[in-house]
Design a protein around this motif. Structure first.
Motif: not given
Length: 386
Positions: A191-220
């Motif tokens: 649901d958060h991705h849908d909001k970000l997708h609209r805000l970015s006018k389609g530029k913030f894709s779902y694969p990038r969204f998933v990658k950002l979450r993974e980076l947040a989980k494994s951040t140093i």
């Protein structure tokens, strides 16, 4: 002719009036009664015979210039550096007072061609004030961007390289404002991705969204409360500054409607760049040739010649830094949209010039073109260029 030199300061001004036979010196306050006193002193003289000069000293002289214009008195603004060198050339004594400066300005006026400022040139000062305000607001926002980056380097160092942004996009600011810590970003759902997708006018894709979450989980990074507070504060300032910049640009666009210019007929020069060039130069008709415009922007080179030795050095950089930056930066866009400018840039690069040096040469060519367009009131036509 009556040569009148006025030394401008914050609370009072000094005036020196020199006729062919006598001279008169007095001081007047920077208020209504002081201006009335000046007007009374000028009444015995014909406006056609008066040559009034004052140094360009920023905002201190704005009200005085407005008063003179309102009462039909023309005036000439003089570069303080020229007056200083003129004084040094005429005397070895190191005496500097407000009264002496007023007398020196009056004497200097006898040695130069009088070029009175047009009424419109003075009113362009409003445009000049707004464009310089915009520049300062952007600098302030950049400082907060840098502060945000420093905080992210501590709490989420993987974020900035992943987003790969020069500044911070609206999408990026939204993420950092609403989900500032890596822990919260790691818990984002579809649901958060849908909001970000609209805000970015389609530029913030779902694969990038998933990658950002993974980076947040494994951040140093380590999310420290004081760092999160600094991030929150900077984001708040960025939001306010962005609104102020947008409003300033709207006011600049509104003012530009009153001053038709041929500068914008050159493809690649937008309304803001055109406004900066127009207001920093003021009345371009005062420049008899492009060389004067080059010097005013500080884009002429130093020349050293003695005996058999002759050399050219770096840029003088004594002109307006705002104008110089605008001219060089706009050249990047001008050569993209105009093949004739790109060909000139390529020619300089082939001669072995560095990128920035080639841009300066291109800016000089652009100044020559602007002088021709404004002087002859012609639209830009690349076919006419050599």
């Amino acid at each position: 002719m009556i040569h009148i030199g006025i030394d401008v300061s914050k609370y009072k001004h000094d005036c020196f009036i020199a006729t062919e036979t006598v001279s008169h010196q007095f001081s007047f306050e920077n208020n209504q009664s002081g201006f009335k006193e000046l007007l009374d002193k000028l009444k015995p003289y014909s406006k056609q015979e008066m040559i009034i000069g004052l140094e360009a000293t920023g905002h201190y002289g704005e009200n005085l210039k407005s008063f003179l214009t309102l009462h039909g008195c023309s005036f000439m603004e003089i570069n303080p550096f020229l007056v200083k060198k003129f004084g040094e050339a005429n005397s070895l004594r190191k005496t500097k007072t407000d009264k002496k400066d007023a007398q020196l300005i009056s004497t200097y006026l006898r040695s130069v061609d009088y070029k009175a400022y047009h009424h419109q040139s003075y009113h362009i000062s409003a445009l000049k004030s707004l464009t310089r305000l915009r520049s300062k607001l952007i600098s302030m926002r950049t400082r907060h961007y840098n502060m945000m980056t420093k905080v992210l380097d501590v709490i989420f160092p993987e974020y900035k390289p992943f987003m790969h942004e020069r500044g911070y996009s609206e999408t990026s600011l939204y993420i950092l404002k609403h989900y500032s810590s890596p822990g919260r970003i790691a818990k984002l759902n579809d649901d958060h991705h849908d909001k970000l997708h609209r805000l970015s006018k389609g530029k913030f894709s779902y694969p990038r969204f998933v990658k950002l979450r993974e980076l947040a989980k494994s951040t140093i990074g380590v999310a420290q409360d004081h760092q999160l507070f600094k991030l929150k504060t900077s984001i708040s300032h960025v939001g306010m500054l962005t609104k102020d910049i947008d409003e300033t640009e709207r006011q600049i666009a509104s003012l530009m409607d009153r001053y038709p210019t041929k500068i914008q007929t050159i493809k690649g020069i937008g309304i803001i760049s055109a406004a900066i060039i127009l207001c920093e130069y003021g009345d371009i008709s005062l420049f008899s040739n492009p060389a004067g415009m080059l010097s005013y922007a500080g884009l002429d080179s130093t020349i050293k010649q003695s005996g058999t030795m002759s050399s050219t050095g770096r840029l003088v950089k004594r002109g307006s830094k705002y104008l110089r930056a605008a001219l060089i930066n706009v050249c990047m866009m001008v050569m993209i949209y105009n093949p004739v400018f790109y060909a000139y840039y390529s020619k300089k690069k082939q001669e072995g010039k560095h990128h920035r040096v080639a841009l300066v040469h291109l800016a000089k060519k652009l100044i020559r073109v602007i002088h021709h367009l404004e002087t002859n009131q012609e639209d830009f036509d690349s076919k006419k260029m050599k």
